[in-house]
Design an enzyme around this catalytic site. Structure first.
Site, PDB file in Angstrom:
ATOM      1  N   ARG A 112       0.761  -1.177  -0.015  1.00  0.00           N
ATOM      2  CA  ARG A 112       0.083   0.056   0.154  1.00  0.00           C
ATOM      3  C   ARG A 112       0.857   1.393   0.237  1.00  0.00           C
ATOM      4  O   ARG A 112       0.459   2.102  -0.634  1.00  0.00           O
ATOM      5  CB  ARG A 112      -1.164  -0.081   1.130  1.00  0.00           C
ATOM      6  CG  ARG A 112      -1.911  -1.135   0.987  1.00  0.00           C
ATOM      7  CD  ARG A 112      -2.960  -1.268   2.050  1.00  0.00           C
ATOM      8  NE  ARG A 112      -4.270  -2.320   1.540  1.00  0.00           N
ATOM      9  CZ  ARG A 112      -5.089  -2.702   2.369  1.00  0.00           C
ATOM     10  NH1 ARG A 112      -4.896  -2.429   3.576  1.00  0.00           N
ATOM     11  NH2 ARG A 112      -5.824  -3.393   1.924  1.00  0.00           N
ATOM     12  N   GLN A 145      -9.693   1.355   2.272  1.00  0.00           N
ATOM     13  CA  GLN A 145      -8.568   2.256   2.824  1.00  0.00           C
ATOM     14  C   GLN A 145      -9.078   2.702   4.172  1.00  0.00           C
ATOM     15  O   GLN A 145      -8.848   2.960   5.314  1.00  0.00           O
ATOM     16  CB  GLN A 145      -7.747   2.929   2.147  1.00  0.00           C
ATOM     17  CG  GLN A 145      -6.951   2.383   1.119  1.00  0.00           C
ATOM     18  CD  GLN A 145      -6.285   1.279   1.430  1.00  0.00           C
ATOM     19  OE1 GLN A 145      -5.523   1.308   2.389  1.00  0.00           O
ATOM     20  NE2 GLN A 145      -6.157   0.079   0.630  1.00  0.00           N
ATOM     21  N   TYR A 168      -6.774   0.058  -7.088  1.00  0.00           N
ATOM     22  CA  TYR A 168      -5.829  -1.200  -6.691  1.00  0.00           C
ATOM     23  C   TYR A 168      -5.460  -1.333  -5.390  1.00  0.00           C
ATOM     24  O   TYR A 168      -5.306  -0.161  -4.775  1.00  0.00           O
ATOM     25  CB  TYR A 168      -4.973  -1.767  -7.882  1.00  0.00           C
ATOM     26  CG  TYR A 168      -4.107  -1.232  -8.479  1.00  0.00           C
ATOM     27  CD1 TYR A 168      -3.333  -0.156  -7.826  1.00  0.00           C
ATOM     28  CD2 TYR A 168      -3.418  -1.550  -9.745  1.00  0.00           C
ATOM     29  CE1 TYR A 168      -2.302   0.491  -8.249  1.00  0.00           C
ATOM     30  CE2 TYR A 168      -2.314  -1.051 -10.186  1.00  0.00           C
ATOM     31  CZ  TYR A 168      -1.649   0.083  -9.511  1.00  0.00           C
ATOM     32  OH  TYR A 168      -0.802   0.630  -9.919  1.00  0.00           O
ATOM     33  N   GLU A 169      -4.897  -2.562  -5.206  1.00  0.00           N
ATOM     34  CA  GLU A 169      -4.179  -2.925  -3.565  1.00  0.00           C
ATOM     35  C   GLU A 169      -5.172  -2.213  -2.530  1.00  0.00           C
ATOM     36  O   GLU A 169      -4.979  -1.707  -1.689  1.00  0.00           O
ATOM     37  CB  GLU A 169      -3.079  -1.769  -3.583  1.00  0.00           C
ATOM     38  CG  GLU A 169      -2.049  -2.323  -2.821  1.00  0.00           C
ATOM     39  CD  GLU A 169      -1.606  -3.871  -2.779  1.00  0.00           C
ATOM     40  OE1 GLU A 169      -1.361  -4.274  -4.084  1.00  0.00           O
ATOM     41  OE2 GLU A 169      -1.922  -4.713  -1.824  1.00  0.00           O
ATOM     42  N   GLY A 170      -6.524  -2.673  -2.960  1.00  0.00           N
ATOM     43  CA  GLY A 170      -7.554  -2.134  -1.910  1.00  0.00           C
ATOM     44  C   GLY A 170      -8.143  -0.835  -2.235  1.00  0.00           C
ATOM     45  O   GLY A 170      -7.394   0.408  -2.205  1.00  0.00           O
TER      46      GLY A 170
END
Lengths: 260, 621
Positions: free
Chosen positions: B297, B448, B441-443
């Site tokens: 992240r 978040q 992306y990546e959550g």
């Protein structure tokens, strides 16, 4: 193959140059310093020769104040083995090509080498004289503006391709000799991270000119330095059509620019 | 060659003057390094980025990737760039030397990435390999480490991260890829993964995919997920490459941006021969992935920063050169000379807005990376917990705040360019397109925000969050009596108090059963916290800049409160100009942007839940 590379730290090519108030040099405050781009070719050539012969040592020799160590470390990070730093700010301040070459010659004379590589010129003062004077002082042949180099297996001679007006000249020279590198000789490598880490541990021999027994005085001094004149604004030619404009252009080239 | 990727002076300031990273070398872990060496590494990163990475940005966007006979081809220019990148050792900067890495502090590798990541399509290839290698390094058996790590470290092999499925994106627990246990202890995989970055390409001879799947018979949801290693070519015991594994690249996605990055749809086990090895323990897949989450992240947050940085630097250069209109003093005179647009008030506003955000985000990203290093090298439990706490709380801010603000900076930079910013003759629109993915992306940034409000605020009984509040307060304390900074310190203190107050309000709401208040306001809260964090960091930067500026002034015999003398100095002295610019960033941000937190606090406290109350039918008829 053992080689020596004479290297100079110069202002980054993108530096906005200002002349100092005395008019004798540039303002050095806030400048970013780098290895002279032509010296990068010299370092790369020395490394490639060493790699080709799978043996030998590359020694960097540089005249410059404290800050020059950064460029020396860059050379060591590229892969050079050792360095001599002639750190003598007072001498460096006044050094002309002759004095520079004398200091380099004194540092080089005790080293073992089959060839000495220099950049064809330093991009700050652009004198381009050091390789030739160094050759004179060391009694070695000098081949300038080299774009290709082949060293014989027994390291007794080399065939160098030089850039000359409108073409190339191929010369054969006995070794040891001095070669000044021109753009096109090779593609300098980037310093790698492992190279940067190793560079810190490589030996740098720091000497003053008196340590080297050099007592020469410079033969020339900079009396005055000035920036090139600011570029004039362009001129838009008036005319009804292309024919008219072409006439105006021809007239301007003949009468104003005096080119035709 | 000018690059306009980032302001190197700002980078050095944050590393050497704000964080004093040279002190990390006092610890045995980093004793082989020195501040000089860090500077040299970053000089080289700058050179490499300028001469090799930046030049491939535009052509790779136009050329894109192609899929031919099941093999993905990346843009041609990436091949040279990738080879040099690996030769330089940039692909394994922070891995320990024992496994073939360079062992750099994370804050230094982050600073190097600050130069590289504007071309995220390129850096995604080595970046994904690093992530996958790290998983194997931490969770692999000795045999797996020996088999896979060396070639991943040299960049001869690549790696990915295969999580997402058509019905399992944010909801990873819903995945349906299954692993069938084999008598020899290995597994066979069957299923489909989508959106796999660098899922296949021709930069390397083998690709190692960590893949999330459920072993047959394991429970549904996240609890039943395991992690597997799936190599493209199965590696023989002697290290040579064996048969091509049974998976197929079905297509590469057509995307809005990062065209040079191959986003793959992968079908595993169509012929029931997809070899897979368990990585770590069974049913621990999610736990393992979560351990890597902070790292990944922060990596995505860097994409927000680097896109913003390059967009700002371009806009600034353009604003200095582009002539349009006359200056404000002569606006009624049509014959007045045309002026560079940087002299127009609205353009200056946009530039300073971008500058202050870029500098705040750089400080935030470097600070977060520095926390990782401090946590790693600190022995005292309490002290280590402190750094760990900062990192936990700041990670969702790094990811979501920096990627959303990064996008807005790109948008504002286009605005400075005017019509040309909208045209593909200039790189501005590409910066914006490439950046957009980072909020997804990546959550996603919504995830978040839930992570921040639902997990991080209450983590360790709220001590991590309060630890950060305490750290911010201590900076305010340092400058609250400084004559140049006390009004700013006062405003930042008010912002911190408001933030703490809203977090308490969330806790009280949740306690009284009003869960929807924190949940539906998670995103506004995250952005509000990002602004308070930015104000804190900018005040800190301004504090150091003030000291340095005073030193320069006293060296030149100038009174720092003499405006005329100071502006004369700023024209002549680069350092003075830089420090003065730091003060301007802080002042502008704290006076003009920070007040937004009051509006957010007011909105949250109104307890308005229209977002939940509106009927789906009423969104549009």
């Amino acid at each position: 193959m053992n080689t020596v590379v004479c290297m100079k730290q110069v202002p980054d090519t993108e530096t906005l140059i200002k002349i100092n108030p005395e008019g004798t040099g540039i303002v050095t405050e806030g400048i970013k310093w780098v290895m002279c781009p032509y010296d990068e070719y010299a370092v790369e050539e020395a490394l490639q020769q060493k790699e080709k012969f799978k043996a030998g040592k590359v020694t960097i020799v540089s005249l410059g104040p404290d800050r020059a160590i950064e460029a020396i470390r860059t050379g060591l990070a590229m892969g050079a083995d050792t360095a001599v730093h002639i750190n003598d700010a007072a001498f460096y301040e006044k050094a002309d090509p002759y004095a520079t070459a004398a200091a380099l010659a004194a540092a080089v004379k005790d080293l073992e080498y089959d060839a000495i590589f220099c950049g064809k010129q330093a991009i700050d003062d652009d004198s381009g004289q050091v390789p030739a004077i160094l050759g004179e002082l060391l009694g070695l042949p000098v081949v300038t503006l080299v774009v290709k180099l082949e060293v014989s297996e027994d390291k007794t001679k080399a065939v160098a391709t030089r850039e000359v007006e409108g073409g190339h000249a191929v010369v054969e020279v006995s070794l040891p000799a001095i070669f000044s590198a021109q753009k096109g000789l090779n593609e300098p490598r980037y310093a790698s991270l492992p190279g940067i880490m190793k560079a810190k541990k490589k030996p740098v021999d720091v000497k003053t000119v008196s340590d080297l027994g050099v007592s020469v005085e410079p033969m020339t001094a900079i009396k005055e330095m000035s920036l090139p004149p600011a570029r004039q604004a362009g001129k838009i030619l008036e005319g009804e059509d292309a024919v008219e404009k072409a006439k105006a252009l021809a007239k301007a080239l003949h009468e104003e620019a005096k080119l035709i | 060659m000018a690059s306009f990727i980032l302001d190197e002076r700002d980078q050095r300031f944050i590393l050497n003057e704000l964080l004093e990273v040279g002190k990390l070398c006092e610890h045995p872990t980093y004793a082989d390094f020195s501040e000089d060496m860090f500077n040299m590494i970053l000089e080289e990163a700058q050179k490499f980025a300028t001469e090799e990475i930046f030049p491939t940005l535009t052509d790779s966007d136009k050329e894109g990737c192609s899929l031919e006979d099941g093999q993905v081809h990346v843009p041609k220019s990436f091949h040279r760039c990738y080879k040099l990148y690996c030769e330089g050792g940039w692909n394994a900067m922070s891995h320990p030397p024992e496994v073939g890495g360079q062992g750099l502090p994370i804050v230094i590798s982050t600073a190097a990435r600050d130069w590289f990541m504007h071309n995220f399509a390129f850096t995604s290839y080595p970046g994904l390999t690093e992530g996958a290698a790290h998983l194997i390094e931490v969770f692999g058996t000795e045999e797996q480490k020996k088999k896979y790590l060396p070639k991943m470290m040299t960049g001869e092999w690549g790696g990915t991260m295969a999580l997402t499925e058509p019905n399992a994106g944010s909801d990873v627990g819903n995945l349906s890829t299954k692993a069938i246990r084999q008598p020899d202890g290995t597994f066979k995989l069957q299923g489909t993964k989508i959106f796999i970055t660098a899922g296949d390409h021709d930069l390397v001879e083998n690709i190692i995919h960590p893949v999330l799947a459920r072993i047959e018979g394991d429970p549904p949801g996240t609890k039943g997920i395991s992690l597997f290693i799936v190599p493209k070519y199965i590696v023989n015991d002697d290290g040579t490459l064996g048969r091509r594994n049974d998976y197929e690249i079905a297509k590469i996605e057509e995307k809005m941006g990062i065209h040079g990055s191959a986003t793959c749809l992968i079908n595993f086990g169509d012929n029931n021969e997809c070899y897979a090895e368990l990585l770590g323990e069974e049913k621990q897949g999610m736990k393992i992935m979560f351990q890597m989450m902070n790292e990944a992240r922060i990596g995505v947050g860097m994409q927000g920063l680097t896109s913003a940085s390059i967009a700002y630097m371009h806009a600034l250069q353009y604003a200095k050169e582009r002539l349009q209109g006359s200056s404000i003093e002569h606006f009624k005179d049509p014959t007045a000379p045309r002026t560079p647009i940087i002299n127009h008030p609205d353009v200056r506003r946009m530039l300073l807005w971008m500058k202050s955000y870029v500098e705040a985000m750089r400080a935030l990203m470097y600070f977060a990376a520095y926390c990782v290093d401090k946590e790693r090298i600190t022995n005292a439990e309490v002290e280590r917990e402190k750094w760990h706490g900062f990192l936990e709380v700041l990670t969702p801010i790094c990811k979501a705040f920096c990627t959303d603000i990064g996008f807005r900076v790109c948008e504002t930079a286009i605005q400075v360019y005017g019509g040309y910013g909208y045209c593909s003759d200039y790189p501005m629109e590409q910066f914006l397109r490439d950046e957009k993915i980072a909020s997804i992306y990546e959550g996603t940034n919504g995830i978040q925000a839930l992570d921040l409000v639902g997990r991080k605020l209450g983590l360790n009984k709220g001590a991590y969050f309060m630890g950060l509040i305490g750290e911010m307060n201590s900076v305010v304390d340092r400058y609250k009596d400084n004559p140049h900074l006390k009004d700013l310190a006062h405003d930042v203190q008010a912002g911190i108090n408001t933030l703490a107050d809203v977090s308490m309000f969330f806790a009280t709401s949740a306690k009284s059963g009003k869960f929807l208040i924190p949940i539906s306001n998670a995103y506004p809260f995250l952005m509000m916290m990002g602004n308070v964090v930015s104000a804190w960091l900018l005040l800190w930067e301004a504090g150091i800049a003030t000291e340095k500026l005073d030193t320069i002034c006293s060296g030149k015999g100038i009174d720092p409160s003499d405006h005329a003398a100071l502006s004369g100095l700023v024209k002549e002295n680069k350092d003075a100009a830089f420090y003065s610019g730091k003060l301007a960033s802080a002042r502008y941000f704290i006076k003009n942007v920070l007040p937004e937190v009051d509006a957010t606090a007011k909105a949250i406290k109104s307890e308005d839940l229209t977002v939940m109350e509106i009927a789906e039918e009423s969104f549009a008829v």
